[in-house]
Design a protein around this motif. Structure first.
Motif, mmCIF file in Angstrom:
data_model
loop_
_atom_site.group_PDB
_atom_site.id
_atom_site.type_symbol
_atom_site.label_atom_id
_atom_site.label_comp_id
_atom_site.label_asym_id
_atom_site.label_seq_id
_atom_site.Cartn_x
_atom_site.Cartn_y
_atom_site.Cartn_z
ATOM 1 N N ASP A 113 0.851 -1.187 0.000
ATOM 2 C CA ASP A 113 0.000 0.000 0.000
ATOM 3 C C ASP A 113 0.889 1.240 0.000
ATOM 4 O O ASP A 113 2.122 1.144 0.048
ATOM 5 C CB ASP A 113 -0.980 -0.017 1.174
ATOM 6 N N LEU A 114 0.278 2.405 -0.061
ATOM 7 C CA LEU A 114 1.061 3.627 -0.203
ATOM 8 C C LEU A 114 1.973 3.868 0.993
ATOM 9 O O LEU A 114 3.117 4.317 0.834
ATOM 10 C CB LEU A 114 0.134 4.817 -0.420
ATOM 11 N N ALA A 115 1.495 3.557 2.195
ATOM 12 C CA ALA A 115 2.325 3.770 3.381
ATOM 13 C C ALA A 115 3.553 2.862 3.369
ATOM 14 O O ALA A 115 4.683 3.306 3.636
ATOM 15 C CB ALA A 115 1.498 3.534 4.645
ATOM 16 N N ALA A 116 3.341 1.579 3.045
ATOM 17 C CA ALA A 116 4.466 0.647 2.977
ATOM 18 C C ALA A 116 5.410 1.014 1.845
ATOM 19 O O ALA A 116 6.639 0.944 1.986
ATOM 20 C CB ALA A 116 3.945 -0.779 2.801
ATOM 21 N N GLY A 117 4.834 1.404 0.714
ATOM 22 C CA GLY A 117 5.658 1.812 -0.414
ATOM 23 C C GLY A 117 6.503 3.028 -0.101
ATOM 24 O O GLY A 117 7.675 3.112 -0.488
ATOM 25 N N ARG A 118 5.906 3.977 0.613
ATOM 26 C CA ARG A 118 6.649 5.175 1.008
ATOM 27 C C ARG A 118 7.833 4.817 1.903
ATOM 28 O O ARG A 118 8.944 5.327 1.739
ATOM 29 C CB ARG A 118 5.713 6.143 1.718
ATOM 30 N N ALA A 119 7.618 3.912 2.852
ATOM 31 C CA ALA A 119 8.685 3.511 3.762
ATOM 32 C C ALA A 119 9.802 2.778 3.028
ATOM 33 O O ALA A 119 10.997 3.028 3.270
ATOM 34 C CB ALA A 119 8.112 2.636 4.872
ATOM 35 N N LEU A 120 9.425 1.875 2.132
ATOM 36 C CA LEU A 120 10.443 1.157 1.371
ATOM 37 C C LEU A 120 11.211 2.093 0.450
ATOM 38 O O LEU A 120 12.435 1.983 0.310
ATOM 39 C CB LEU A 120 9.792 0.037 0.555
ATOM 40 N N ALA A 121 10.500 3.020 -0.182
ATOM 41 C CA ALA A 121 11.161 3.974 -1.076
ATOM 42 C C ALA A 121 12.141 4.852 -0.315
ATOM 43 O O ALA A 121 13.234 5.160 -0.805
ATOM 44 C CB ALA A 121 10.127 4.822 -1.791
ATOM 45 N N ALA A 122 11.763 5.261 0.897
ATOM 46 C CA ALA A 122 12.664 6.079 1.703
ATOM 47 C C ALA A 122 13.930 5.292 2.047
ATOM 48 O O ALA A 122 15.038 5.843 2.074
ATOM 49 C CB ALA A 122 11.957 6.525 2.986
ATOM 50 N N ARG A 123 13.763 4.001 2.301
ATOM 51 C CA ARG A 123 14.908 3.156 2.617
ATOM 52 C C ARG A 123 15.811 2.945 1.386
ATOM 53 O O ARG A 123 17.034 2.824 1.507
ATOM 54 C CB ARG A 123 14.395 1.802 3.116
ATOM 55 N N ALA A 124 15.187 2.943 0.217
ATOM 56 C CA ALA A 124 15.916 2.658 -1.016
ATOM 57 C C ALA A 124 16.567 3.879 -1.651
ATOM 58 O O ALA A 124 17.571 3.755 -2.355
ATOM 59 C CB ALA A 124 14.957 2.041 -2.031
ATOM 60 N N ARG A 125 16.002 5.046 -1.400
ATOM 61 C CA ARG A 125 16.398 6.235 -2.144
ATOM 62 C C ARG A 125 17.894 6.527 -2.041
ATOM 63 O O ARG A 125 18.474 6.512 -0.962
ATOM 64 C CB ARG A 125 15.606 7.442 -1.683
ATOM 65 N N GLY A 126 18.496 6.746 -3.201
ATOM 66 C CA GLY A 126 19.922 7.018 -3.254
ATOM 67 C C GLY A 126 20.779 5.767 -3.281
ATOM 68 O O GLY A 126 21.993 5.855 -3.476
ATOM 69 N N ARG A 127 20.145 4.604 -3.104
ATOM 70 C CA ARG A 127 20.879 3.342 -3.088
ATOM 71 C C ARG A 127 20.551 2.475 -4.297
ATOM 72 O O ARG A 127 21.366 1.657 -4.730
ATOM 73 C CB ARG A 127 20.558 2.576 -1.802
ATOM 74 N N ILE A 128 19.338 2.647 -4.826
ATOM 75 C CA ILE A 128 18.859 1.843 -5.948
ATOM 76 C C ILE A 128 17.697 2.592 -6.575
ATOM 77 O O ILE A 128 16.979 3.314 -5.882
ATOM 78 C CB ILE A 128 18.421 0.444 -5.448
ATOM 79 N N ALA A 129 17.519 2.467 -7.885
ATOM 80 C CA ALA A 129 16.408 3.144 -8.557
ATOM 81 C C ALA A 129 15.087 2.484 -8.172
ATOM 82 O O ALA A 129 15.000 1.265 -8.030
ATOM 83 C CB ALA A 129 16.598 3.093 -10.070
#
Length: 220
Positions: free
Chosen positions: A40-56
């Motif tokens: 969902d959007l909340a989980a996606g937001r958290a994963l994206a924050a963890r990924a940002r700058g490390r992987i597209a």
């Protein structure tokens, strides 16, 4: 050859971290409730924050309307939008223009006739993704872990930006690359121990096998 690798259907920090540690280039987040890999959007937001700058970050949707796409762009802030439904070339162009993100369009393949639409989509998408066509009774798109005949892609325009998907795993990715010379590969169920449950060892093995296979291929 240089190869890009996408691990799709990531839904946990463990899976995401495994993809990053293994050296994958793109992380796919599925926003589509029928999928066992849905976030969902909340989980996606958290994963994206963890990924940002490390992987597209790639956000995958299926026939999403502008409201959902707007929420995804606002909350997940993906680097790429992946359209995996029946979106027309006009819809692909509209999404790309409206949301200002590169768009990857998935095309289902079972026979040579399925490739007739390639020029129309290639004209409006930043990249195409060739996936196995879903069975007629499927409740969601994609090959559902099954490959298609890779030889169908042998006559593609060598300059076409595309990604190969559908039934790939560590055991067959070398053969897939040898046949298609794909510049990028995408894996989901091939690195899972159960639907939606990514296995870090399988992710590492897939990335290693794909890199070794790509390094052994002649330069284009």
């Amino acid at each position: 050859m240089t190869l890009e690798i996408k691990i799709c259907g990531l839904s946990t920090a463990v899976g995401l971290d495994a993809a990053i540690t293994a050296g994958a280039d793109l992380a796919g987040l599925v926003v589509f409730p029928p999928s066992p890999r849905h976030v969902d959007l909340a989980a996606g937001r958290a994963l994206a924050a963890r990924a940002r700058g490390r992987i597209a970050i790639v956000a995958l949707t299926v026939d999403a309307d502008d409201a959902l796409l707007g929420d995804i762009v606002a909350e997940i802030v993906p680097d790429i939008l992946q359209l995996h439904g029946r979106e027309s070339p006009a819809r692909v162009a509209a999404v790309r223009a409206r949301f200002g993100r590169p768009v990857m369009k998935a095309l289902p393949v079972a026979t040579a006739a399925d490739l007739a639409v390639v020029p129309a989509y290639a004209a409006v998408a930043d990249r195409l993704l060739f996936d196995a066509k879903a069975p007629k009774d499927a409740t969601r798109p994609g090959g559902l872990g099954q490959p298609f005949d890779w030889h169908l892609l042998e006559r593609l325009d060598p300059g076409l930006a595309f990604m190969l998907s559908g039934g790939l795993d560590a055991a067959n990715v070398a053969e897939a690359l040898r046949i298609t010379a794909a510049p990028a590969v995408d894996v989901s169920s091939g690195v899972e121990q159960a639907p939606g449950d990514k296995n870090p060892d399988k992710i590492a093995a897939f990335v290693r096998a794909a890199r070794e296979a790509a390094a052994a291929l002649p330069l284009p």
